[in-house]
Design a protein around this motif. Structure first.
Motif, mmCIF file in Angstrom:
data_model
loop_
_atom_site.group_PDB
_atom_site.id
_atom_site.type_symbol
_atom_site.label_atom_id
_atom_site.label_comp_id
_atom_site.label_asym_id
_atom_site.label_seq_id
_atom_site.Cartn_x
_atom_site.Cartn_y
_atom_site.Cartn_z
ATOM 1 N N HIS A 167 0.830 -1.198 0.000
ATOM 2 C CA HIS A 167 0.000 0.000 0.000
ATOM 3 C C HIS A 167 0.869 1.254 0.000
ATOM 4 O O HIS A 167 1.905 1.310 0.655
ATOM 5 C CB HIS A 167 -0.905 0.009 1.227
ATOM 6 C CG HIS A 167 -1.845 -1.149 1.284
ATOM 7 N ND1 HIS A 167 -2.742 -1.438 0.281
ATOM 8 C CD2 HIS A 167 -2.042 -2.104 2.235
ATOM 9 C CE1 HIS A 167 -3.439 -2.504 0.610
ATOM 10 N NE2 HIS A 167 -3.030 -2.937 1.784
ATOM 11 N N THR A 168 0.413 2.252 -0.715
ATOM 12 C CA THR A 168 1.145 3.516 -0.804
ATOM 13 C C THR A 168 0.621 4.554 0.175
ATOM 14 O O THR A 168 1.174 5.653 0.259
ATOM 15 C CB THR A 168 1.053 4.102 -2.230
ATOM 16 O OG1 THR A 168 -0.323 4.321 -2.542
ATOM 17 C CG2 THR A 168 1.692 3.170 -3.247
ATOM 18 N N ASP A 169 -0.408 4.215 0.923
ATOM 19 C CA ASP A 169 -1.035 5.180 1.822
ATOM 20 C C ASP A 169 -0.883 4.807 3.296
ATOM 21 O O ASP A 169 -1.794 4.992 4.097
ATOM 22 C CB ASP A 169 -2.516 5.347 1.466
ATOM 23 C CG ASP A 169 -3.298 4.040 1.559
ATOM 24 O OD1 ASP A 169 -2.686 2.970 1.754
ATOM 25 O OD2 ASP A 169 -4.533 4.091 1.434
ATOM 26 N N LEU A 170 0.289 4.310 3.658
ATOM 27 C CA LEU A 170 0.536 3.921 5.047
ATOM 28 C C LEU A 170 0.812 5.161 5.900
ATOM 29 O O LEU A 170 1.466 6.100 5.452
ATOM 30 C CB LEU A 170 1.728 2.969 5.116
ATOM 31 C CG LEU A 170 1.602 1.698 4.274
ATOM 32 C CD1 LEU A 170 2.891 0.888 4.343
ATOM 33 C CD2 LEU A 170 0.417 0.870 4.719
ATOM 34 N N ASP A 219 -1.176 2.312 -14.093
ATOM 35 C CA ASP A 219 -1.017 1.065 -14.838
ATOM 36 C C ASP A 219 0.449 0.803 -15.181
ATOM 37 O O ASP A 219 0.906 -0.346 -15.147
ATOM 38 C CB ASP A 219 -1.868 1.080 -16.107
ATOM 39 C CG ASP A 219 -3.359 1.030 -15.801
ATOM 40 O OD1 ASP A 219 -3.736 0.666 -14.669
ATOM 41 O OD2 ASP A 219 -4.155 1.366 -16.696
ATOM 42 N N ALA A 220 1.181 1.853 -15.493
ATOM 43 C CA ALA A 220 2.607 1.691 -15.791
ATOM 44 C C ALA A 220 3.369 1.225 -14.559
ATOM 45 O O ALA A 220 4.266 0.377 -14.657
ATOM 46 C CB ALA A 220 3.193 3.005 -16.304
ATOM 47 N N SER A 223 -7.930 -4.963 -4.647
ATOM 48 C CA SER A 223 -7.384 -3.897 -5.488
ATOM 49 C C SER A 223 -8.515 -2.972 -5.924
ATOM 50 O O SER A 223 -9.673 -3.373 -6.007
ATOM 51 C CB SER A 223 -6.707 -4.481 -6.729
ATOM 52 O OG SER A 223 -5.549 -5.176 -6.360
ATOM 53 N N ASN A 224 -8.134 -1.720 -6.196
ATOM 54 C CA ASN A 224 -9.097 -0.751 -6.699
ATOM 55 C C ASN A 224 -8.371 0.193 -7.654
ATOM 56 O O ASN A 224 -7.226 -0.065 -8.031
ATOM 57 C CB ASN A 224 -9.781 0.013 -5.541
ATOM 58 C CG ASN A 224 -8.789 0.753 -4.668
ATOM 59 O OD1 ASN A 224 -7.782 1.285 -5.140
ATOM 60 N ND2 ASN A 224 -9.067 0.795 -3.381
ATOM 61 N N ALA A 243 -3.117 -1.502 -6.107
ATOM 62 C CA ALA A 243 -3.100 -2.792 -6.808
ATOM 63 C C ALA A 243 -2.398 -3.884 -6.009
ATOM 64 O O ALA A 243 -1.988 -4.896 -6.563
ATOM 65 C CB ALA A 243 -2.410 -2.626 -8.159
ATOM 66 N N THR A 244 -2.275 -3.708 -4.693
ATOM 67 C CA THR A 244 -1.528 -4.671 -3.890
ATOM 68 C C THR A 244 -2.121 -6.073 -3.994
ATOM 69 O O THR A 244 -1.382 -7.047 -4.170
ATOM 70 C CB THR A 244 -1.440 -4.202 -2.428
ATOM 71 O OG1 THR A 244 -0.887 -2.879 -2.402
ATOM 72 C CG2 THR A 244 -0.562 -5.132 -1.611
#
Length: 160
Positions: A7-10, A101-102, A126-127, A131-132
């Motif tokens: 996750h990128t929002d930790l 997506d990249a 994922s959403n 995309a974890t």
């Protein structure tokens, strides 16, 4: 290679918990494998620190435009500097660091070159932003062992 995604929002407190947990996981893996992560703030930096604290080598993947590094999003620039200082090596990989997506495609390519995946994941699907779950399924579908890391007390930042 041992790759890391998540996750990128930790939250900042969660990043500290995750870094400690990643270090413990790396200490218990006897293979001495090199850590591999795509450049960025948050989890990539926590993983990079944990890899180096565990006495392992680190390879950092940088986005490329042709044969030169691509401009990073402002949020990732300071972390990229520290990651490159921690890294034994860096590799250029063609992808747009601003495109979801990249970035997912770059993570998939990174996973296919790894023997193990450490996934910082709370089990959510994922959403459009995260995309974890997809990356965990991607690794498992290729027979790559996945260790899910989600320490007690870990939280994601709330979206406003």
């Amino acid at each position: 290679m041992i790759a890391a995604v998540g996750h990128t929002d930790l939250t900042p407190d969660t990043l500290r918990l995750v870094e400690s947990e990643l270090r413990a996981r790396l200490d218990h893996l006897a293979d001495g494998a090199t850590g591999l992560v795509r450049v960025g703030a948050g989890l990539p930096l926590a993983f990079g620190r944990a890899v180096r604290e565990a006495g392992r080598d680190l390879v950092v993947l940088l986005p490329a435009q042709g044969s030169v590094p691509a401009a990073l999003p402002r949020r990732d620039r300071v972390a990229a500097g520290e990651l490159l200082l921690l890294a034994e090596r860096m590799r250029l990989m063609p992808y747009d660091p601003e495109g979801r997506d990249a970035c997912v495609g770059a993570d998939e390519r990174m996973i296919t070159t790894s023997r193990r995946l450490l996934a910082v994941w709370d089990g959510s699907p994922s959403n459009g932003r995260d995309a974890t779950a997809h990356l965990v399924a991607y690794a498992r579908g290729r027979g790559i062992p996945v260790d899910v890391v989600w320490p007690p007390g870990a939280r994601r930042a709330e979206r406003i």
